[in-house]
Structures are given as structure tokens and as C-alpha cells.
Scaffold this active site. Structure first.
Site, short mmCIF file in Angstrom:
data_model
loop_
_atom_site.label_atom_id
_atom_site.label_comp_id
_atom_site.label_asym_id
_atom_site.label_seq_id
_atom_site.Cartn_x
_atom_site.Cartn_y
_atom_site.Cartn_z
N TYR A 194 35.14 32.86 28.60
CA TYR A 194 35.29 34.29 28.92
C TYR A 194 36.59 34.72 28.72
O TYR A 194 37.66 34.52 29.55
CB TYR A 194 35.05 34.20 30.35
N CYS A 228 24.35 47.60 43.19
CA CYS A 228 24.37 46.33 43.02
C CYS A 228 25.63 45.94 42.76
O CYS A 228 26.24 44.94 43.25
CB CYS A 228 23.51 45.90 41.62
N ARG A 236 32.58 35.41 25.53
CA ARG A 236 32.59 36.75 26.06
C ARG A 236 33.74 37.62 25.83
O ARG A 236 34.91 36.81 26.12
CB ARG A 236 32.26 36.84 27.48
N TYR A 282 40.70 38.76 32.54
CA TYR A 282 40.84 37.39 33.04
C TYR A 282 41.84 36.58 32.17
O TYR A 282 42.36 37.06 30.96
CB TYR A 282 39.44 36.99 33.11
FE1 SF4 Z 1 22.05 48.42 40.28
FE2 SF4 Z 1 20.18 49.88 38.58
FE3 SF4 Z 1 19.48 48.50 41.10
FE4 SF4 Z 1 20.98 50.84 41.02
S1 SF4 Z 1 18.88 50.70 40.21
S2 SF4 Z 1 21.29 48.94 42.14
S3 SF4 Z 1 22.29 50.49 39.20
S4 SF4 Z 1 20.06 47.49 39.12
#
Ligand code: SF4
Ligand code: ADP
Length: 705
Positions: free
Chosen positions: A178, A357, A231, A183
Site C-alpha cells: 500500500y 460510511c 495500491r 502512508y
Molecule cells: Fe456510504 Fe453511500 Fe451508504 Fe452513504 S449511501 S453511507 S456514501 S455507501
């Protein structure tokens, strides 16, 4: 699974693609992404990764997985590959992923100066002893890294090889180096950060040397049957002229290409890599992925919050990338590939780009998703994004309120086979999302309604009633056995005190809340938006008011505008937008009073007061549950029996006000708990611990290995 119903245009997405010695069954590649599930919750982690393999993703990767205790990202959640217990923890995931025919990848990482080793207390390692500056609270520390010496460099390569061997034992098919996102290997590539004068600094060839050695050591450690992936972040290097090629990024890709089986292309920082849809459109990484693809014959994975199969196919056909990389779209809809494959594109639960998320990672907790409330709950609550358990009774359910909570509750109950009626006072279903998705840049949020209504409208056992405000009497007359109140919450005009507690409500005709604006109020300028909520609403209302031509000032007790949204990679864009619109941002201030012409603004630290001219004050602060209907029904419990009502419960914002993600989650939980298990109960996961006498002292073994 057949491909028969797949639209001919999309078939290319289901072609197998070789990655060195292994072959991915299709082009859908779940790139490494944070899940909040560490080695202390291996079953939760296996569950959330496996469900995507079940949904058709051809490659499933872990999130960042530390190769050594000198890479400790606490308090942010991260995986480890430090000892044999870690092998067992990861094997749960690889087994589960393989069961569905997908390949499993592991993102081995060393964070260098980008992690602070708060738990292990080992010195952070960097090329030249410079801190990785960030004022994001979870990244700030008075600790400073040290410069790596020759022995450290050897150790790093050795740790990568040892972790790769363990990864092989755990059953991974693709093993990463990575070199992105600040990093350690990325730090070596950046001339501002790497000031070394030995063979690892200076020319581009020297600055990628450590990456080359890590790639070679990985391959040597795992042998022929496993792919080695790189990556890499190249945004900064693409702006620097090269010595032998056009830019330093061109040089880096061509120097490293012979040593990797795949390039996974990443941007340099979290906001540019994973920006919210409010500011960053779908397919925004095209230039970067396409650039790497043009410099190598190795397969390239690129991301871009892809939800449209046409965009995906277009990028493959135009040679931008080989794999449709996804983190967020795979969280929002783990079954996205299968839905395309089966000709069910209209059933895709599209990511709305809200970044709840990624914010969960910055908050150090298990991932959550606005669109997919089952994500992370597969093992511990037994939820699935597509399947539900059958109804446990023939009870009929009346849901009052068709916002995100009511709609999600109806959808889950409808799928379970319950007879459901959902009534909403408004002319359209959607609740708060109707207003919020109409605010600048938030149109993608409308997908929360569209996905659910699209499903509900074709369910014979679900009736939808709009323009149907119900009172307690009408609910009793309805006579359904179960009543769910999803009546939402209301913003109040409460000012916040020095203690940052919601206090007195301001009663003045020129004081407005977001609820007033949603109902059509138009504040006259000059306006002050006081943001004590810190999420999206305050900043976006200031933007909307500015766009309407009114003079507006943004005020918040926090240290930045929309302060919490730093977790969602959004704050930087909010500041840029308000600056571009000429909206003054006043931080660390609260409003103490307002008389229709002037607002009294006080400094949070000194209490010094300033008078600001202001005709309208918009207060974005406390939201309270709408509980009148609930209270009225509770007063009539004696009548429930005759009406046939067995239970009345609240869900969504009416239960506990929050973001849309919370409302959707509660909606699902209410539907799951209709006939047990109890609301929101879950199984606890736990780490594997081999007794020390059998494992030795794992931590020390890893360090001296
Ligand atoms: Fe994440 Fe998309 Fe779910 Fe919103 S809708 S929490 S951006 S995956
Ligand atoms: P949540 O986020 O919890 O879903 P929302 O505020 O988005 O909450 O939605 C609540 C919905 O409930 C609104 O659309 C509102 O019109 C509706 N509602 C509130 N009270 C009643 C009522 N007494 N009868 C019918 N609908 C109601």
C-alpha cells in the site's frame, strides 16, 4: 447463476480478468475499504465481506491491515497481520468469500508517520523524521516520528514479507503493498517528505526503491500462485515534471509496473479520494485511473462511486480501467453485480454519496450506511441486504409517517409478507428527504425515497396513503393489530448556552428553523445561520440562502463550519463553497440574543459580545421527537383492546432524532423486531486468543521476527 438476462451492453462487466497468476471471475472489484471491524470482531468482518461475494463481486478485499506493531492506527479501527491468531481471524473471511467463488485480497499496510502508535507506543517511522501534519482531531498528536535508518528499512521489507506469508496461510489470493494516502511507502515517494540522501531519496528511482523491495519481498515470500497488487496515490507526483518522463507519476508507474500484477489507483487524501456527492460527481477519478492505464500493461482498478452500469462499461471500453473498483457502491448494494447480471438494474440500491460510511471509520466504529441498514449487521443481527425472514404472524401493520424510517420499515415488513398500510400527511411520501434532497448538491439523497417507493409500489400487500394525516381516533378506527409511529422530529429555535446545551427557545417572528424553511419560509437578509447541529444542515442552508441572493453569515460554536462533517470528508468543501459565495464564517461563537435588527454574538472562549446587523436568524440546533400522536395513543391504552391494537411503537426520528442513516436503521430494526428478537439485540463478537504457552508472546514475536 446465469447471465441470460444481462443486457448485452453490460456483458463485458462479467468477463474474467487475469491478475498475474489468479483470475477474477468478473470485473467487479471491491477495493480495500475501512469497515470498522477489526481482528477483535472477525465474524462481523467475515459477514460483511462475504455478503458482497454472495452478491457477485469478483474480488473482495480487507481494509488496511497492519504488518507490524510499529503501525498502530488506534483509535481508528484497523486490521492486523501480526501473529497466528490474526491468521485465524482473517481465514474466517477468506473462507466465506471463497465459498461464493470470489477472490480475497488483503491490503497490507504500514502507516509510517500517518499513524501515531498510541497503543503500542513504538516510535512512528518516517523517511526523514517529519510529522504527517493534520489538524483532524484523530490524527493530531504531540508525538513526532523518527527518521528510519538502514536497519529500519531492512525491517520494513522483512515485516512486509512476514505478513505476506501469514496472509498466504490465511488464504488470500491477492496481497497488497500500500503506497497511498500518506502512508509509509507513499511518504517515500513525496520529495517534500523524503529528504534522504541515501539510495532511498533523491531521484524518482530512489524514492520508489522501498516500494519495489516490498513488492519483490512479497512475491518471494508467497511464491507463484498468489497475485501481488500495488495500491498507489499519484495526484501530487502528476504535478511534478519528471527527469526522464513527462511527470514523476509517469516515472513511478513505469518503474514499478514490472513488479506488480495490478495497480489499484487511489487519490492522495481522503476528501479527494472519497468525496461526498454534494461536491464530487460519479466517475471523478477517471483522469487518474486512465493515466495509470496508459502507462502500464498491468490491469488497473479505478473507483468513482459507480452506480450506473453504462458509466462502468464506458470506462472499460474506453480503456480507462480494467476493474470497476468500488467501496461505497458495494456497501450500499452488495448485490449490485448480480442485479446487473440478472437484468435488474432498476433494483440497484444506489449509494447516495452521503459519506456516513467513511464517517464511521473516523469515529472509530463499525461501518454504517444510509441506504443499506443491514451493512455490518449480517453476523451480529442476522440481517441480509436482500433476504428477510418470513412474517411471524398474520398481524396487519399500520405505519404512520412515510419518511425514510417509515418507508424502510414498510419495505422490510412487506418483504416479510406482512399486510402493511403506510399513511403520510404530505402530498408525497419521503418525509424529511423531500426537503433535504432539494437543497444545493443533495439531489442524490432522493435515492433513499426512490429506491424504497419503487419497491413498495409493486408489492400487493402494501398500501400507500398520502395526504392522510391521522389522529389517535382514526388510528383506533383503523383497527390494525400493530401500529408503528414514524412521525419524525421537528427542529426547535433553542439557543445554545455557554455550556453548549440547548437552552431557551427564541420566540420572534424573524427566527426560523430548518422545519420552517422546509414549510416554505423565506428569511429576509441580512441573515445569520447559527449552526449548533454541526452536520450538513447549517452549512447547506447558508449556501442556499446565499444562492437566493440574501446576505448571510454563518456562525457556529464549533471550530469550523459543519464541524462534524470533517468525518465525512465534507468540511473542506463546505468552507470552499461558502468562501466562494462570499459567506463569512464565524467560528467559536454562539448567539446570545436577537431583536429583529441585531444579533448578539458571543465568543465561546472569552464571552466577549459583538453586535451584528441581522434581520433574520436561522437556528439549526436541537431537534425534538414528534411525540404528540404517541402521547395521545398512550392516553387511550384502555381502548386498544376493542380496536384490536396489540402494540404501538415509535421508530426513526420519532424514536430518536438523527441522520437519515439512523432513521433507516431504526425502520429496519422495528420491522425485524415485529415478532422478535427483541428490538436492537445483537450477538457479541470476540477475538481469537491462543494461550500464550502455545503461541509464545505473539506481540514480541512479531516485533523481533
Ligand atoms: Fe456510504 Fe453511500 Fe451508504 Fe452513504 S449511501 S453511507 S456514501 S455507501
Ligand atoms: P423519519 O426520518 O423518522 O422517517 P421524517 O420526518 O422524514 O421522519 O418523516 C416523518 C413523516 O411523518 C413526515 O412525512 C410527516 O408528514 C409524517 N407524519 C407526521 N405525523 C403524521 C400524522 N399524524 N399522520 C400522518 N403522517 C404524519
Amino acid at each position: 447463476m446465469t447471465i441470460d438476462h444481462c443486457d448485452a451492453r453490460f456483458k463485458t462487466l462479467f468477463e474474467p480478468v487475469a491478475i498475474g497468476p489468479v483470475t477474477a471471475p468478473n470485473r467487479f472489484y471491491q477495493v480495500p475499504h475501512a469497515s470498522g471491524a477489526t481482528n477483535a470482531s472477525p465474524r462481523v468482518r467475515a459477514g460483511l465481506r462475504a455478503v458482497k461475494a454472495e452478491g457477485g463481486w469478483g474480488v473482495i478485499c480487507t481494509g488496511a491491515c497492519s504488518i507490524h506493531p510499529s503501525c498502530d492506527d488506534a483509535p481508528l479501527p484497523f486490521a492486523t497481520m501480526w501473529d497466528d491468531d490474526d491468521i485465524r481471524a482473517h481465514a474466517l473471511m477468506t473462507d466465506a468469500v471463497h465459498e461464493h467463488g470470489a477472490l480475497a485480497g488483503v491490503e497490507l499496510f504500514h502507516g509510517g508517520g500517518g499513524v501515531l502508535n498510541r497503543q503500542t507506543r513504538l516510535p512512528a517511522l518516517t523517511p526523514s523524521g517529519k510529522g504527517w501534519s493534520s489538524n483532524h482531531s484523530v490524527f493530531m498528536s504531540p508525538g513526532r516520528p523518527r527518521a528510519m535508518d538502514a536497519a529500519d528499512l531492512k525491517d520494513l521489507v522483512h515485516w512486509q514479507a512476514a505478513a505476506a506469508k501469514r496472509a498466504k496461510q490465511a488464504g488470500f489470493d491477492i496481497i497488497y503493498v500500500y503506497a497511498g494516502m500518506g502512508y509509509l511507502p507513499h511518504e517515500f515517494m513525496l520529495p517534500d517528505y523524503n529528504e534522504r540522501t541515501d539510495g532511498y531519496g533523491g531521484s524518482m528511482e530512489n524514492r520508489v526503491r522501498i516500494i519495489r523491495e516490498m513488492l519483490e519481498a512479497t512475491r518471494d515470500a508467497v511464491g507463484d500462485g498468489i497475485a501481488v497488487a500495488l495500491r498507489i496515490s499519484l495526484e501530487e507526483l502528476l504535478t511534478r515534471p519528471g527527469t526522464v518522463m513527462e511527470t514523476e507519476a509517469h516515472e513511478a508507474v513505469s518503474l514499478l509496473s514490472p513488479y506488480t500484477d495490478l495497480f489499484d489507483v487511489k487519490m492522495d487524501s481522503s476528501p479527494t479520494d472519497c468525496g461526498p456527492s454534494r461536491f464530487v460527481p460519479e466517475a471523478s477519478h477517471e483522469r487518474m485511473a486512465g493515466f495509470v492505464k496508459s502507462c502500464t500493461d498491468k490491469p488497473v482498478v479505478g473507483v468513482g462511486r459507480f452506480t450506473s452500469p453504462d458509466t462502468m462499461v464506458s470506462q472499460v471500453r474506453r480503456g480507462v480501467l480494467d476493474f470497476i473498483g468500488a467501496a461505497r457502491p458495494s456497501i450500499a448494494d452488495p448485490f449490485l453485480p448480480n442485479k446487473i447480471r440478472e437484468g435488474r438494474e432498476d433494483e440497484i440500491r444506489e449509494c447516495i454519496g452521503c459519506n456516513m460510511c467513511i464517517a464511521s471509520w473516523h469515529e472509530g466504529v463499525l461501518v454504517r450506511c444510509t441506504q443499506n441498514p443491514s451493512f455490518g449487521e449480517e453476523w451480529r443481527r442476522g440481517w441480509h441486504p436482500e433476504k428477510v425472514k418470513p412474517a411471524g404472524s398474520t398481524d396487519r401493520v399500520l405505519i404512520v409517517g412515510g419518511g425514510p424510517a417509515g418507508l424502510e420499515c414498510a419495505l422490510t415488513l412487506g418483504r416479510r409478507g406482512y399486510d402493511v398500510a403506510i399513511a403520510d400527511a404530505g402530498s408525497e411520501m419521503g418525509g424529511r428527504v423531500l426537503f433535504e434532497s432539494g437543497l444545493p448538491g443533495l439531489s442524490a439523497w432522493r435515492r433513499v425515497i426512490d429506491y424504497r417507493l419503487g419497491q413498495l409500489k409493486v408489492m400487493p400487500n402494501v398500501e400507500l396513503y398520502s395526504e392522510s394525516a391521522l389522529d389517535a381516533e382514526q388510528i383506533l378506527e383503523f383497527g390494525f393489530e400493530r401500529v408503528v409511529l414514524a412521525t419524525g422530529a421537528t427542529w426547535t429555535p433553542a439557543l445554545f448556552t455557554k455550556m453548549e446545551i440547548a437552552g431557551e427557545e427564541l420566540d420572534h417572528p424573524n427566527v426560523y428553523t430548518p422545519s420552517d424553511l422546509a414549510a416554505g419560509a423565506k428569511p429576509e437578509g441580512p441573515v445569520i445561520v447559527l449552526d449548533c447541529d454541526f452536520h450538513v444542515m447549517g452549512g447547506v442552508l447558508a449556501e442556499k440562502i446565499a444562492l437566493s441572493g440574501q446576505a448571510v453569515t454563518y456562525v457556529s460554536p464549533a471550530g469550523g463550519a459543519s464541524a462534524w462533517t470533517i468525518n465525512a470528508n465534507e468540511q473542506i468543501f463546505v468552507h470552499q463553497r461558502l468562501h466562494d459565495l462570499g459567506v463569512p464564517i464565524r467560528t467559536l461563537e454562539r448567539v446570545n440574543g436577537f431583536d429583529g435588527a441585531t444579533a448578539t454574538v458571543a465568543d465561546m472562549l472569552t464571552d466577549r459580545e459583538t453586535q451584528l446587523p441581522c434581520k433574520s436568524l436561522v437556528i439549526v440546533g436541537l431537534r425534538r421527537q414528534n411525540s404528540d400522536l404517541h402521547d395521545a395513543l398512550m392516553e387511550r391504552t384502555a381502548d386498544w383492546g376493542d380496536a384490536g391494537i396489540r402494540t404501538v411503537e415509535r421508530t426513526g426520528d420519532a424514536l430518536s432524532p438523527g441522520a437519515i442513516a439512523h432513521a433507516v436503521f431504526y425502520g429496519r430494526a422495528t420491522a425485524e423486531a415485529m415478532d422478535g428478537p427483541k428490538f436492537l439485540t445483537f450477538k457479541r463478537d470476540g477475538a481469537f486468543h491462543t494461550p500464550p504457552e502455545r503461541n509464545g508472546n505473539a506481540m514480541i514475536a512479531a516485533m523481533v521476527d
